[in-house]
Design a protein around this motif. Structure first.
Motif, PDB file in Angstrom:
ATOM      1  N   ILE A 196       0.833  -1.203   0.000  1.00  0.00           N
ATOM      2  CA  ILE A 196       0.000   0.000   0.000  1.00  0.00           C
ATOM      3  C   ILE A 196       0.872   1.259   0.000  1.00  0.00           C
ATOM      4  CG2 ILE A 196      -1.583   1.342   1.475  1.00  0.00           C
ATOM      5  CD1 ILE A 196      -2.943  -1.439   2.077  1.00  0.00           C
ATOM      6  N   LYS A 197       1.918   1.231   0.821  1.00  0.00           N
ATOM      7  CA  LYS A 197       2.854   2.375   0.855  1.00  0.00           C
ATOM      8  C   LYS A 197       3.509   2.553  -0.518  1.00  0.00           C
ATOM      9  CE  LYS A 197       4.396   2.335   5.698  1.00  0.00           C
ATOM     10  NZ  LYS A 197       3.726   3.558   6.165  1.00  0.00           N
ATOM     11  N   LEU A 200       1.093   4.040  -3.033  1.00  0.00           N
ATOM     12  CA  LEU A 200       0.871   5.475  -2.854  1.00  0.00           C
ATOM     13  C   LEU A 200       2.073   6.285  -3.324  1.00  0.00           C
ATOM     14  CD1 LEU A 200      -1.074   6.104   0.450  1.00  0.00           C
ATOM     15  CD2 LEU A 200      -1.823   6.395  -1.906  1.00  0.00           C
ATOM     16  N   SER A 201       3.252   5.785  -3.026  1.00  0.00           N
ATOM     17  CA  SER A 201       4.416   6.584  -3.424  1.00  0.00           C
ATOM     18  C   SER A 201       4.562   6.572  -4.954  1.00  0.00           C
ATOM     19  CB  SER A 201       5.669   6.126  -2.674  1.00  0.00           C
ATOM     20  OG  SER A 201       6.391   5.209  -3.417  1.00  0.00           O
ATOM     21  N   MET A 203       1.995   6.404  -6.967  1.00  0.00           N
ATOM     22  CA  MET A 203       0.928   7.311  -7.422  1.00  0.00           C
ATOM     23  C   MET A 203       1.376   8.774  -7.327  1.00  0.00           C
ATOM     24  SD  MET A 203      -2.917   7.713  -5.899  1.00  0.00           S
ATOM     25  CE  MET A 203      -2.525   8.820  -4.553  1.00  0.00           C
ATOM     26  N   LEU A 204       2.014   9.119  -6.207  1.00  0.00           N
ATOM     27  CA  LEU A 204       2.383  10.519  -5.999  1.00  0.00           C
ATOM     28  C   LEU A 204       3.465  10.992  -6.965  1.00  0.00           C
ATOM     29  CD1 LEU A 204       2.166  10.657  -2.123  1.00  0.00           C
ATOM     30  CD2 LEU A 204       0.662  11.809  -3.755  1.00  0.00           C
ATOM     31  N   PHE A 229     -10.932   8.809  -0.575  1.00  0.00           N
ATOM     32  CA  PHE A 229      -9.583   8.658  -1.129  1.00  0.00           C
ATOM     33  C   PHE A 229      -9.421   9.484  -2.407  1.00  0.00           C
ATOM     34  CE2 PHE A 229      -6.594   6.435  -3.963  1.00  0.00           C
ATOM     35  CZ  PHE A 229      -5.453   6.478  -3.171  1.00  0.00           C
ATOM     36  N   TYR A 233      -6.946  12.968  -2.867  1.00  0.00           N
ATOM     37  CA  TYR A 233      -5.837  13.111  -3.820  1.00  0.00           C
ATOM     38  C   TYR A 233      -6.267  13.753  -5.142  1.00  0.00           C
ATOM     39  CZ  TYR A 233      -3.208  10.404  -0.473  1.00  0.00           C
ATOM     40  OH  TYR A 233      -2.599   9.997   0.680  1.00  0.00           O
ATOM     41  N   MET A 331      -5.246   2.814   2.927  1.00  0.00           N
ATOM     42  CA  MET A 331      -4.636   3.867   2.104  1.00  0.00           C
ATOM     43  C   MET A 331      -4.915   5.236   2.715  1.00  0.00           C
ATOM     44  SD  MET A 331      -4.817   2.624  -1.867  1.00  0.00           S
ATOM     45  CE  MET A 331      -6.558   2.762  -2.063  1.00  0.00           C
ATOM     46  N   GLU A 334      -2.487   6.394   5.449  1.00  0.00           N
ATOM     47  CA  GLU A 334      -1.164   6.876   5.050  1.00  0.00           C
ATOM     48  C   GLU A 334      -1.156   8.403   5.020  1.00  0.00           C
ATOM     49  OE1 GLU A 334       1.606   5.049   4.419  1.00  0.00           O
ATOM     50  OE2 GLU A 334       0.402   3.375   5.173  1.00  0.00           O
ATOM     51  N   PRO A 336       1.241  10.921   3.442  1.00  0.00           N
ATOM     52  CA  PRO A 336       2.437  11.325   2.689  1.00  0.00           C
ATOM     53  C   PRO A 336       2.748  12.803   2.909  1.00  0.00           C
ATOM     54  CG  PRO A 336       0.588  10.874   1.207  1.00  0.00           C
ATOM     55  CD  PRO A 336       0.101  10.622   2.574  1.00  0.00           C
ATOM     56  N   VAL A 341       2.020  15.921  -1.942  1.00  0.00           N
ATOM     57  CA  VAL A 341       0.582  15.899  -2.236  1.00  0.00           C
ATOM     58  C   VAL A 341       0.183  17.166  -2.987  1.00  0.00           C
ATOM     59  CG1 VAL A 341      -1.734  15.814  -1.216  1.00  0.00           C
ATOM     60  CG2 VAL A 341       0.102  14.420  -0.240  1.00  0.00           C
TER      61      VAL A 341
END
Lengths: 573, 171
Positions: A196-197, A200-201, A203-204, A229, A233, A331, A334, A336, A341
């Motif tokens: 999951i981490k 997300l990273s 995705m970012l 979610f 984002y 998610m 998290e 970030p 973001v």
């Protein structure tokens, strides 16, 4: 509890204990002991007599898909159970929690080609999540418990329990305490924190992200979490056919449906995206087009409760096995870096603006309605009127059949709430709508349930209309998009086979009179100016109403991706 | 296509072999050999499946979807003991008998039946050794033959007992 019961009584009590209150079925020789016992339990266990076991199966599916609870259908041995095969296959493809209870000939004659004997466990092995042949009364209670557990956990699916007549007739002291023991069945619910981490990273780091949501979001009731979610984002959201309603289509982030009859902007966004997270979709070929050309620039994250779906059709970079809702919640935990973001928001906003520009260039939803000549009635006119009235009145569910009308409904009706759009997706079972809508109407007496079908699919299962009358169900309406063809096949023949209309022109009975023969109100609509009044009348009548919309015959569903082409190559007119 | 050896532990229920085989058939996977038998744990059976596939991961995942499958190990890359048995019935004329007896000894095979014109030999070994034995014996004239298919066990401490898997699940 120490009193002896028949196997059939134990079956009834097990069903009640495991949360069943409604069943759809038809009796017959082998299953008769169950019906005999059912009479005692009728206040807790409602039985709805259908007219064909396929109808019973689809009704149970409608009940299950609209509630998230187990749907139960019953058939007797032989043809009674083979008639259940189509709905079981449908439930298998669309991950629907279905319990099929089948009568079987007595164990003494099993395997001897007895009257009405069919090897239904053998037949349904490839289309059930699991199945059982029960020959001993002492197995009934825990098999029912286990079957419902398997059907309603992990990736939902159909489970069949075949019980011999002598097991139903025997007597024994029931033991309901036996615990479920399935050492080989332990679905993964919680997604890996590490994955999951990583997702997300990844995705970012992207500039053109897409979130695609499917049936899994619906089945795990993850709409709210997924929405939070997406909003946090600001990621554009694509909803597959079975995801329709899981994310409101009037949301600023909603892009609508992708795939063969999806929107040009949604497909183009997938093809141009540099990141795609699919939650609870299985990358069906109707979504991906030619798989090797799908999302060529995107790094893909796939969240699915079934590990075998990951990497099956599309290779992914980060797999997350788990329940959509639980993974979405993880998610959200998290946090970030804010700077990342903020940068991501900026890029995502530019990306969304770009997609909206594409959408303006390829606007199909309204173009038919703005045509100057409305002397002919297009399906689009019907759907525009339906969506307006359905949404204004609220409390609705829509069940569609399979074919052109199904795609128009998906495209042209507006979907806002989960479990309001129910259709046969994976199996594409014509004849689904009328019985499935009946199941939905039984489960949701407070809602107006619309079955939308073509003239072809409608005639495959319309016998179930009389069940609506027998059961005094008032909240169901049927809209037939009647174009005198097996329309989707005709469309392919027109576009790809030189208009050779082989086996597609369709003569139908007078549907209004048919409806009246069943005790329904029937309405025929032949021109654009009659549409609104007909729908209003359907709402005004407190009871089942059928509207036969006799639309223009040769109208195509666009946009369209020809089979096995890239979703970047759409025919738009 | 690559050849993989899978060791699969399953609950010993009626129909479990059918479920596994049916899955291979409908997904179009190619079974080269499949052997099933009892294990040390009552209620747990063990299959050694040799499958030709370029995507064995997907085969494994599909097998895991079967409710009665407890554990699958792809032992293709592991050091293993691989064994197969073959029974061969040969046409034997007097002049070859001594030569066959000698070959049987070389392969540490056993002559388990001798009749006027035939002889049945039992031979056990790794698949390559069995192939080799059959090649050597074939010129004498094989009347009937049956191979059992391969059973496999990983060398050393690695591996799973049925009881251990059942206990883990019960926790």
């Amino acid at each position: 509890m120490s009193e002896k019961r028949t196997g059939a009584q134990i079956l009834c009590e097990s069903l009640i204990q495991n949360g069943v209150d409604t069943m759809f079925g038809i009796p017959g020789g082998a299953i008769m002991p169950f019906y005999h016992a059912m009479w005692e339990y009728r206040t807790d266990l409602r039985h709805i007599l259908c007219r064909h076991e396929q109808g019973a199966g689809h009704a149970a599916e409608g009940y299950a898909r609209s509630t998230g609870r187990i749907g139960v259908c019953i058939g007797t041995s032989g043809p009674g159970t083979t008639n259940l095969v189509t709905p079981i296959a449908d439930a298998w493809m669309d991950s629907t929690p279905l319990l099929a209870i089948c009568g079987q000939v007595s164990s003494a004659v099993l395997g001897k080609d007895a009257f009405q004997e069919t090897d239904i466990t053998g037949i349904t092995m490839p289309i059930t999540k699991h199945n059982y042949l029960v020959k001993n009364i002492n197995d009934i209670a825990y098999v029912v418990k286990e079957a419902i557990h398997i059907a309603t956990t992990g990736r939902y699916g159909p489970v069949l329990v075949d019980i011999t007549k002598d097991a139903l007739q025997a007597t024994a002291v029931p033991d309901y305490s036996k615990k479920i023991f399935l050492p080989g069945y332990r679905p993964t619910i919680t997604g890996s924190k590490k994955q999951i981490k990583a997702a997300l990273s990844l995705m970012l780091k992207s500039k053109k992200p897409i979130l695609m949501i499917g049936n899994g979001v619906m089945m795990s009731d993850a709409s709210a979490e997924v929405r939070v979610f997406a909003e946090r984002y600001k990621i554009p959201v694509i909803t597959t056919l079975h995801g329709l309603g899981a994310f409101p289509e009037d949301h600023e982030l909603s892009l609508g449906m992708p795939g063969m009859h999806g929107w040009v902007h949604a497909n183009r966004a997938i093809q141009e995206a540099d990141f795609l997270m699919n939650i609870g979709g299985r990358f069906d070929d109707r979504v991906t087009g030619k798989a090797s050309t799908f999302a060529p620039n995107a790094r893909i994250v796939h969240v699915d409760i079934d590990p075998s779906e990951i990497g099956k059709n599309i290779e992914v970079e980060i797999p997350i096995v788990g329940d959509a809702r639980i993974v979405a919640l993880s998610m959200l935990e998290e946090e970030p870096e804010e700077k990342l973001v903020a940068e991501f928001h900026k890029n995502a906003a530019e990306w969304l603006t770009y997609i909206r520009e594409l959408q303006t260039k390829h606007q199909h939803k309204q173009q038919y309605l703005n045509r100057p000549d409305t002397s002919t009635m297009l399906p689009h006119d019907v759907f525009a009127a339906l969506t307006k009235q359905i949404n204004t009145r609220g409390n609705y569910r829509v069940v569609t059949d399979v074919g052109q009308h199904q795609m128009w409904a998906a495209q042209l009706l507006d979907w806002y709430k989960p479990r309001t759009h129910i259709t046969s997706g994976g199996a594409g079972t014509m004849g689904f709508a009328v019985p499935a809508a009946m199941g939905v109407a039984v489960a949701h007496p407070e809602d107006t349930v619309w079955a939308i079908a073509g003239d072809g699919g409608f005639q495959m299962t319309n016998q179930e209309m009389i069940v609506i009358i027998q059961e005094n169900i008032k909240n169901m309406k049927i809209a037939i998009i009647n174009n005198g063809f097996l329309g989707m096949v005709r469309q392919w023949q027109e576009l790809f086979e030189g208009k050779r209309y082989s086996g597609t022109p369709l003569t139908s009975p007078n549907f209004q009179k048919l409806a009246e023969a069943y005790g329904w109100t029937g309405i025929t609509v032949e021109s654009v100016d009659q549409i609104d009044a007909a729908i209003e009348r359907a709402y005004a009548i407190d009871g089942p109403v059928l509207i036969d919309f006799r639309v223009e015959r040769e109208v195509n569903v666009f946009p369209m991706v020809p089979q096995n082409k890239s979703i970047g190559e759409m025919i738009t007119e | 296509m690559k050849i993989h050896t899978l060791v699969v532990l399953v609950q010993d229920h009626p129909g479990v072999l059918n479920r596994a085989v049916s899955m291979f058939r409908r997904r179009g996977y190619n079974i080269a050999s499949l052997v099933v038998g009892h294990t040390e744990t009552p209620g747990v059976s063990r299959m050694t499946i040799v499958v030709e596939s370029d995507n064995v991961e997907q085969v494994v995942k599909q097998l895991y979807r079967l409710v009665e499958v407890l554990k699958i190990s792809d032992v293709t890359e592991d050091p293993v003991v691989d064994r197969e048995m073959v029974l061969v019935k040969l046409h034997v004329t007097g002049q070859h008998r001594a030569e066959i007896v000698a070959l049987t000894e070389v392969f540490t095979a056993k002559i388990v039946d001798v009749a006027t014109n035939t002889m049945v030999i039992e031979m056990t070994g790794g698949p390559a050794k069995v192939d080799n034995f059959i090649d050597v014996i074939r010129p004498f004239g094989i009347k009937e033959m049956m191979r059992t298919g391969r059973i496999t066990m990983v060398r050393g401490a690695k591996g799973h007992s049925g009881a251990e898997l059942i206990d883990q699940a019960a926790e």
